[in-house]
Design a protein around this motif. Structure first.
Motif, PDB file in Angstrom:
ATOM      1  N   ARG A   1      30.415 -27.936 -21.460  1.00 19.93           N
ATOM      2  CA  ARG A   1      29.676 -28.916 -21.272  1.00 19.93           C
ATOM      3  C   ARG A   1      29.697 -29.309 -19.470  1.00 19.93           C
ATOM      4  O   ARG A   1      28.331 -30.106 -19.657  1.00 19.93           O
ATOM      5  CB  ARG A   1      30.656 -29.712 -22.354  1.00 19.93           C
TER       6      ARG A   1
ATOM      7  N   ARG B   1      26.642 -28.001 -18.130  1.00 19.79           N
ATOM      8  CA  ARG B   1      24.764 -28.560 -19.013  1.00 19.79           C
ATOM      9  C   ARG B   1      24.767 -30.104 -18.510  1.00 19.79           C
ATOM     10  O   ARG B   1      23.509 -30.271 -17.962  1.00 19.79           O
ATOM     11  CB  ARG B   1      25.287 -28.351 -20.757  1.00 19.79           C
ATOM     12  N   ASP B   2      26.011 -31.385 -18.903  1.00 20.03           N
ATOM     13  CA  ASP B   2      25.486 -31.692 -18.679  1.00 20.03           C
ATOM     14  C   ASP B   2      25.159 -32.524 -17.166  1.00 20.03           C
ATOM     15  O   ASP B   2      24.511 -33.882 -16.805  1.00 20.03           O
ATOM     16  CB  ASP B   2      26.803 -32.624 -18.574  1.00 20.03           C
TER      17      ASP B   2
ATOM     18  N   GLU C   1      26.239 -25.949 -30.987  1.00 25.15           N
ATOM     19  CA  GLU C   1      25.629 -27.505 -30.482  1.00 25.15           C
ATOM     20  C   GLU C   1      24.578 -26.816 -30.996  1.00 25.15           C
ATOM     21  O   GLU C   1      23.863 -28.788 -32.288  1.00 25.15           O
ATOM     22  CB  GLU C   1      25.033 -27.664 -29.575  1.00 25.15           C
TER      23      GLU C   1
ATOM     24  N   ARG D   1      23.585 -31.963 -32.481  1.00 29.79           N
ATOM     25  CA  ARG D   1      24.440 -32.879 -31.479  1.00 29.79           C
ATOM     26  C   ARG D   1      25.044 -32.100 -30.378  1.00 29.79           C
ATOM     27  O   ARG D   1      25.187 -31.182 -31.085  1.00 29.79           O
ATOM     28  CB  ARG D   1      25.251 -33.956 -32.211  1.00 29.79           C
ATOM     29  N   GLN D   2      25.029 -33.024 -28.791  1.00 26.96           N
ATOM     30  CA  GLN D   2      26.003 -32.678 -28.307  1.00 26.96           C
ATOM     31  C   GLN D   2      27.108 -32.389 -28.690  1.00 26.96           C
ATOM     32  O   GLN D   2      28.069 -33.415 -29.757  1.00 26.96           O
ATOM     33  CB  GLN D   2      26.101 -33.720 -27.160  1.00 26.96           C
TER      34      GLN D   2
END
Length: 132
Positions: free
Chosen positions: A27, A30-31, A64, A69-70
């Motif tokens: 996460r 990715r973010d 996902e 959605r995330q």
């Protein structure tokens, strides 16, 4: 050329830790726009299971996609619902068809990713995870 990787030697607590840390690392990468697999590799190397990087990247991406959605991750004090679901899917205590409603094609891809991850971490694969 093939390369042999010995099976992971993780107890249940270590396995849960690897899965949760993997989800949070994925996460974060990715973010923040970091390369996901190298980030996962560096995290997994600490647990001597770096071969999980591509498998886990695929699992998280497909999860996902299926959720639409995330994936939400928790904090140092609590797991998120998504992390709890991921742990359940991988230990066989939850079935994908009861916790993620998605198109059959998406479900089939996610089921394969769940089975592949179970194989790589040494968890038995349960046919009940598969699309009927």
């Amino acid at each position: 050329m093939t390369r042999h990787f010995p099976p992971l030697n993780l107890d249940a607590v270590a396995c849960r830790t690897v899965i949760v840390e993997g989800a949070r690392c994925w996460r974060k990468a990715r973010d923040t726009g970091q390369a996901v697999q190298p980030s996962l590799y560096q995290m997994f190397v600490f647990h001597d299971c770096e071969m999980l990087a591509p498998v886990f990247d695929s699992l998280m991406s497909l999860c996902e996609n299926a959720l639409g959605r995330q994936v939400v991750v928790g904090s140092a004090v609590a797991l998120s619902e998504d992390e709890t679901m991921l742990l359940g899917l991988l230990d066989g205590s939850m079935q994908r068809c009861t916790c993620i409603d998605c198109m059959n094609e998406t479900a089939a891809s996610l089921d394969c990713a769940i089975s592949s991850t179970q194989i790589m971490i040494g968890t038995p694969t349960y046919p009940s995870n598969m699309v009927q």
